[in-house]
Motif scaffolding. Structure first.
Motif, PDB file in Angstrom:
ATOM      1  N   PHE A  83       0.816  -1.219   0.000  1.00 17.55           N
ATOM      2  CA  PHE A  83       0.000   0.000   0.000  1.00 17.55           C
ATOM      3  C   PHE A  83       0.849   1.269   0.000  1.00 17.55           C
ATOM      4  O   PHE A  83       0.667   2.157  -0.855  1.00 17.55           O
ATOM      5  CB  PHE A  83      -0.945   0.024   1.203  1.00 17.55           C
ATOM      6  CG  PHE A  83      -1.918  -1.115   1.264  1.00 17.55           C
ATOM      7  CD1 PHE A  83      -2.300  -1.799   0.120  1.00 17.55           C
ATOM      8  CD2 PHE A  83      -2.471  -1.514   2.469  1.00 17.55           C
ATOM      9  CE1 PHE A  83      -3.205  -2.854   0.176  1.00 17.55           C
ATOM     10  CE2 PHE A  83      -3.378  -2.554   2.546  1.00 17.55           C
ATOM     11  CZ  PHE A  83      -3.734  -3.234   1.393  1.00 17.55           C
ATOM     12  N   LEU A  84       1.771   1.386   0.944  1.00 20.17           N
ATOM     13  CA  LEU A  84       2.530   2.633   1.059  1.00 20.17           C
ATOM     14  C   LEU A  84       3.564   2.810  -0.058  1.00 20.17           C
ATOM     15  O   LEU A  84       3.695   3.923  -0.592  1.00 20.17           O
ATOM     16  CB  LEU A  84       3.169   2.725   2.441  1.00 20.17           C
ATOM     17  CG  LEU A  84       2.142   2.919   3.568  1.00 20.17           C
ATOM     18  CD1 LEU A  84       2.810   2.842   4.927  1.00 20.17           C
ATOM     19  CD2 LEU A  84       1.395   4.242   3.405  1.00 20.17           C
ATOM     20  N   PRO A  85       4.295   1.780  -0.481  1.00 19.74           N
ATOM     21  CA  PRO A  85       5.160   1.971  -1.647  1.00 19.74           C
ATOM     22  C   PRO A  85       4.382   2.378  -2.897  1.00 19.74           C
ATOM     23  O   PRO A  85       4.837   3.222  -3.683  1.00 19.74           O
ATOM     24  CB  PRO A  85       5.813   0.598  -1.830  1.00 19.74           C
ATOM     25  CG  PRO A  85       5.810   0.003  -0.469  1.00 19.74           C
ATOM     26  CD  PRO A  85       4.527   0.467   0.159  1.00 19.74           C
ATOM     27  N   GLY A  86       3.198   1.806  -3.078  1.00 17.97           N
ATOM     28  CA  GLY A  86       2.371   2.206  -4.212  1.00 17.97           C
ATOM     29  C   GLY A  86       1.915   3.644  -4.106  1.00 17.97           C
ATOM     30  O   GLY A  86       1.884   4.382  -5.108  1.00 17.97           O
ATOM     31  N   PHE A  87       1.586   4.069  -2.896  1.00 18.59           N
ATOM     32  CA  PHE A  87       1.131   5.443  -2.705  1.00 18.59           C
ATOM     33  C   PHE A  87       2.268   6.436  -2.910  1.00 18.59           C
ATOM     34  O   PHE A  87       2.046   7.553  -3.405  1.00 18.59           O
ATOM     35  CB  PHE A  87       0.524   5.598  -1.309  1.00 18.59           C
ATOM     36  CG  PHE A  87      -0.151   6.919  -1.093  1.00 18.59           C
ATOM     37  CD1 PHE A  87      -1.336   7.227  -1.743  1.00 18.59           C
ATOM     38  CD2 PHE A  87       0.402   7.870  -0.252  1.00 18.59           C
ATOM     39  CE1 PHE A  87      -1.961   8.451  -1.562  1.00 18.59           C
ATOM     40  CE2 PHE A  87      -0.213   9.095  -0.050  1.00 18.59           C
ATOM     41  CZ  PHE A  87      -1.399   9.388  -0.711  1.00 18.59           C
ATOM     42  N   MET A  88       3.473   6.066  -2.543  1.00 22.67           N
ATOM     43  CA  MET A  88       4.621   6.962  -2.724  1.00 22.67           C
ATOM     44  C   MET A  88       4.825   7.348  -4.187  1.00 22.67           C
ATOM     45  O   MET A  88       5.343   8.429  -4.488  1.00 22.67           O
ATOM     46  CB  MET A  88       5.900   6.307  -2.196  1.00 22.67           C
ATOM     47  CG  MET A  88       5.971   6.168  -0.691  1.00 22.67           C
ATOM     48  SD  MET A  88       5.898   7.732   0.218  1.00 22.67           S
ATOM     49  CE  MET A  88       4.245   7.638   0.910  1.00 22.67           C
ATOM     50  N   LYS A  89       4.401   6.507  -5.104  1.00 26.39           N
ATOM     51  CA  LYS A  89       4.577   6.785  -6.532  1.00 26.39           C
ATOM     52  C   LYS A  89       3.675   7.917  -7.016  1.00 26.39           C
ATOM     53  O   LYS A  89       3.969   8.549  -8.038  1.00 26.39           O
ATOM     54  CB  LYS A  89       4.306   5.514  -7.341  1.00 26.39           C
ATOM     55  CG  LYS A  89       5.275   4.377  -7.056  1.00 26.39           C
ATOM     56  CD  LYS A  89       4.901   3.121  -7.824  1.00 26.39           C
ATOM     57  CE  LYS A  89       5.848   1.974  -7.503  1.00 26.39           C
ATOM     58  NZ  LYS A  89       5.473   0.719  -8.214  1.00 26.39           N
ATOM     59  N   ILE A  90       2.579   8.180  -6.303  1.00 26.12           N
ATOM     60  CA  ILE A  90       1.644   9.222  -6.734  1.00 26.12           C
ATOM     61  C   ILE A  90       1.489  10.333  -5.699  1.00 26.12           C
ATOM     62  O   ILE A  90       0.808  11.330  -5.948  1.00 26.12           O
ATOM     63  CB  ILE A  90       0.255   8.620  -7.041  1.00 26.12           C
ATOM     64  CG1 ILE A  90      -0.307   7.882  -5.807  1.00 26.12           C
ATOM     65  CG2 ILE A  90       0.330   7.681  -8.234  1.00 26.12           C
ATOM     66  CD1 ILE A  90      -1.747   7.411  -5.984  1.00 26.12           C
ATOM     67  N   LYS A  91       2.116  10.183  -4.558  1.00 26.89           N
ATOM     68  CA  LYS A  91       1.976  11.123  -3.450  1.00 26.89           C
ATOM     69  C   LYS A  91       2.510  12.505  -3.826  1.00 26.89           C
ATOM     70  O   LYS A  91       3.614  12.638  -4.333  1.00 26.89           O
ATOM     71  CB  LYS A  91       2.724  10.591  -2.236  1.00 26.89           C
ATOM     72  CG  LYS A  91       2.808  11.535  -1.047  1.00 26.89           C
ATOM     73  CD  LYS A  91       3.616  10.879   0.063  1.00 26.89           C
ATOM     74  CE  LYS A  91       3.864  11.830   1.211  1.00 26.89           C
ATOM     75  NZ  LYS A  91       4.778  12.939   0.830  1.00 26.89           N
ATOM     76  N   ASP A  92       1.700  13.544  -3.556  1.00 27.50           N
ATOM     77  CA  ASP A  92       2.127  14.913  -3.845  1.00 27.50           C
ATOM     78  C   ASP A  92       1.729  15.883  -2.735  1.00 27.50           C
ATOM     79  O   ASP A  92       1.671  17.087  -2.953  1.00 27.50           O
ATOM     80  CB  ASP A  92       1.554  15.381  -5.178  1.00 27.50           C
ATOM     81  CG  ASP A  92       0.036  15.383  -5.209  1.00 27.50           C
ATOM     82  OD1 ASP A  92      -0.587  14.965  -4.207  1.00 27.50           O
ATOM     83  OD2 ASP A  92      -0.544  15.807  -6.232  1.00 27.50           O
ATOM     84  N   ARG A  93       1.434  15.354  -1.554  1.00 27.11           N
ATOM     85  CA  ARG A  93       1.037  16.184  -0.415  1.00 27.11           C
ATOM     86  C   ARG A  93       1.354  15.418   0.873  1.00 27.11           C
ATOM     87  O   ARG A  93       1.665  14.223   0.817  1.00 27.11           O
ATOM     88  CB  ARG A  93      -0.439  16.545  -0.492  1.00 27.11           C
ATOM     89  CG  ARG A  93      -1.402  15.386  -0.327  1.00 27.11           C
ATOM     90  CD  ARG A  93      -2.730  15.653  -0.992  1.00 27.11           C
ATOM     91  NE  ARG A  93      -2.577  15.697  -2.443  1.00 27.11           N
ATOM     92  CZ  ARG A  93      -3.576  15.922  -3.282  1.00 27.11           C
ATOM     93  NH1 ARG A  93      -4.791  16.150  -2.825  1.00 27.11           N
ATOM     94  NH2 ARG A  93      -3.366  15.941  -4.585  1.00 27.11           N
ATOM     95  N   PRO A  94       1.290  16.056   2.033  1.00 25.26           N
ATOM     96  CA  PRO A  94       1.685  15.368   3.268  1.00 25.26           C
ATOM     97  C   PRO A  94       0.864  14.112   3.554  1.00 25.26           C
ATOM     98  O   PRO A  94      -0.348  14.083   3.344  1.00 25.26           O
ATOM     99  CB  PRO A  94       1.449  16.437   4.340  1.00 25.26           C
ATOM    100  CG  PRO A  94       1.582  17.739   3.624  1.00 25.26           C
ATOM    101  CD  PRO A  94       0.999  17.489   2.261  1.00 25.26           C
ATOM    102  N   LEU A  95       1.570  13.099   4.040  1.00 26.53           N
ATOM    103  CA  LEU A  95       0.943  11.850   4.451  1.00 26.53           C
ATOM    104  C   LEU A  95       1.159  11.661   5.945  1.00 26.53           C
ATOM    105  O   LEU A  95       2.298  11.608   6.418  1.00 26.53           O
ATOM    106  CB  LEU A  95       1.534  10.664   3.702  1.00 26.53           C
ATOM    107  CG  LEU A  95       1.036   9.285   4.166  1.00 26.53           C
ATOM    108  CD1 LEU A  95      -0.443   9.102   3.841  1.00 26.53           C
ATOM    109  CD2 LEU A  95       1.871   8.160   3.558  1.00 26.53           C
TER     110      LEU A  95
END
Length: 363
Positions: A83-95
């Motif tokens: 989940f988190l590695p996949g999200f890092m690919k599209i993340k553009d704001r604070p998590l």
């Protein structure tokens, strides 16, 4: 209109985030939330243990959710490897990664999740009310990360001000307030059963019904430890709710239950409505709301309510609800000077704003 809010080295394009819960429990859901335009993203609470979740586990009513869902149904390994590695690919704001619950859990969770998190939210919902225990959980986390840490307070804690000072003094960056209320009970009269909940029949209450409690908690915490960052959660369903939490002392807000009650597109609507709400209440920006001090205006005397007859629809709601039997429909709505307690209920409940009550002027 500038919707940006900044705190603890983090920059949010707007102050709205999701609260930890069923809408942010895997990569698909996190991706959906990202596309709603939220200022930041929060994960579902990750723990080291598998939850034992009753089904059904979410009950929705007009103004509240009762939920017995617990923490993430997915193991830590799946969050770290998928989940988190996949999200890092599209993340553009604070998590903000939500974690729970014990000191021992944190010794496993924080090292595994630190590379993904811009900040941590720490649920204290199931660790009791002993501040020394919660303090040790916080200190354990701080030893393992330099990221901001936001402790999420449960409303059952007997000393919120003490909680705030403890967070401030032991390495916390701020507080998320509040978690859901409870325990609560839902009863089905037909079956004679407690229809939703855990093995004792209990669940936890969230949604618009708890907003006044959450607002008061934010204000109390701000007074106790103004240095802390506060993130308001509990009852938000509109742009005006967001502004109220910011004025009470929050720097950002979270919302989830209202999206379950009226629809997941509510996030986009609130963000779109924020500029108009700022303009309506004469704020120049989100930062302007946050920097404005909330005043307290208490009076002990008021004048008799007055009717604006042109707005009155003669629905007689005020007459039916008056607890002092001081309102009567004659040729028009009238107020009995001797019986009226000046409580203000009729003013608050009039659907057309046809009743006004001014403070009593000093002689």
């Amino acid at each position: 209109m500038n919707l940006e809010t900044r705190f603890d080295g983090l920059v949010f394009e707007n102050p709205l985030m999701p609260a930890a819960g069923p809408l942010n429990g895997d990569l698909e859901k996190l991706t959906f939330l990202l596309r709603q335009g939220l200022g930041g993203i929060v994960t579902k609470t990750i723990s080291t243990r598998d939850p034992h979740i009753p089904k059904p586990c979410i009950f929705g009513a007009r103004d509240h959710i009762q939920n017995s869902e617990l923490w993430s149904e997915h193991p830590l390994q799946r969050w770290v490897e998928e989940f988190l590695p996949g999200f890092m690919k599209i993340k553009d704001r604070p998590l903000i990664v939500s974690v729970g619950y014990s000191k021992e859990d944190m010794e496993v969770l924080i090292p595994a999740l630190d590379r993904f998190a811009d900040a941590f939210e720490v649920s204290t919902h199931y660790v009791g009310s002993d501040l020394t225990v919660i303090q040790e959980i916080l200190r354990t986390i701080r030893r393992q990360t330099k990221k901001p840490i936001y402790m999420k307070i449960s409303p059952h804690l007997p000393d919120p001000e003490g909680f705030a000072r403890m967070v401030r003094d032991h390495g916390g960056s701020g507080i998320v307030a509040i978690n859901s209320l409870g325990p609560t009970l839902a009863i089905d009269l037909e079956s004679r059963l407690a229809s939703h909940g855990n093995d004792k029949g209990y669940s936890w209450l969230s949604g618009p019904a708890i907003k006044p409690v959450a607002l008061a908690m934010i204000h109390r915490l701000k007074q106790a430890a103004p240095e802390l960052t506060l993130i308001g959660v509990g009852g938000i369903k509109s742009a005006t709710d967001v502004l109220e939490f910011l004025l009470a002392g929050a720097s950002a807000v979270q919302m989830l239950s209202a999206a379950l009650l009226v629809g997941k597109d509510l996030y986009q609507k609130i963000i779109a409505d924020l500029p108009g709400a700022l303009e309506k209440y004469h704020f120049s920006s989100i930062a302007d709301v946050i920097s404005t001090r909330l005043g307290i205006d208490v009076k002990y005397e008021a004048s008799l309510p007055e009717l604006i007859e042109s707005k009155c629809t003669r629905c007689r709601l005020c007459e039916r609800i008056c607890p002092y039997f001081a309102i009567e429909m004659k040729d028009r709505i009238t107020f009995d000077t001797d019986k009226c307690f000046r409580c203000g209920l009729c003013v608050a409940k009039c659907p057309t704003g046809a009743i006004l009550m001014a403070p009593k002027e000093s002689a």
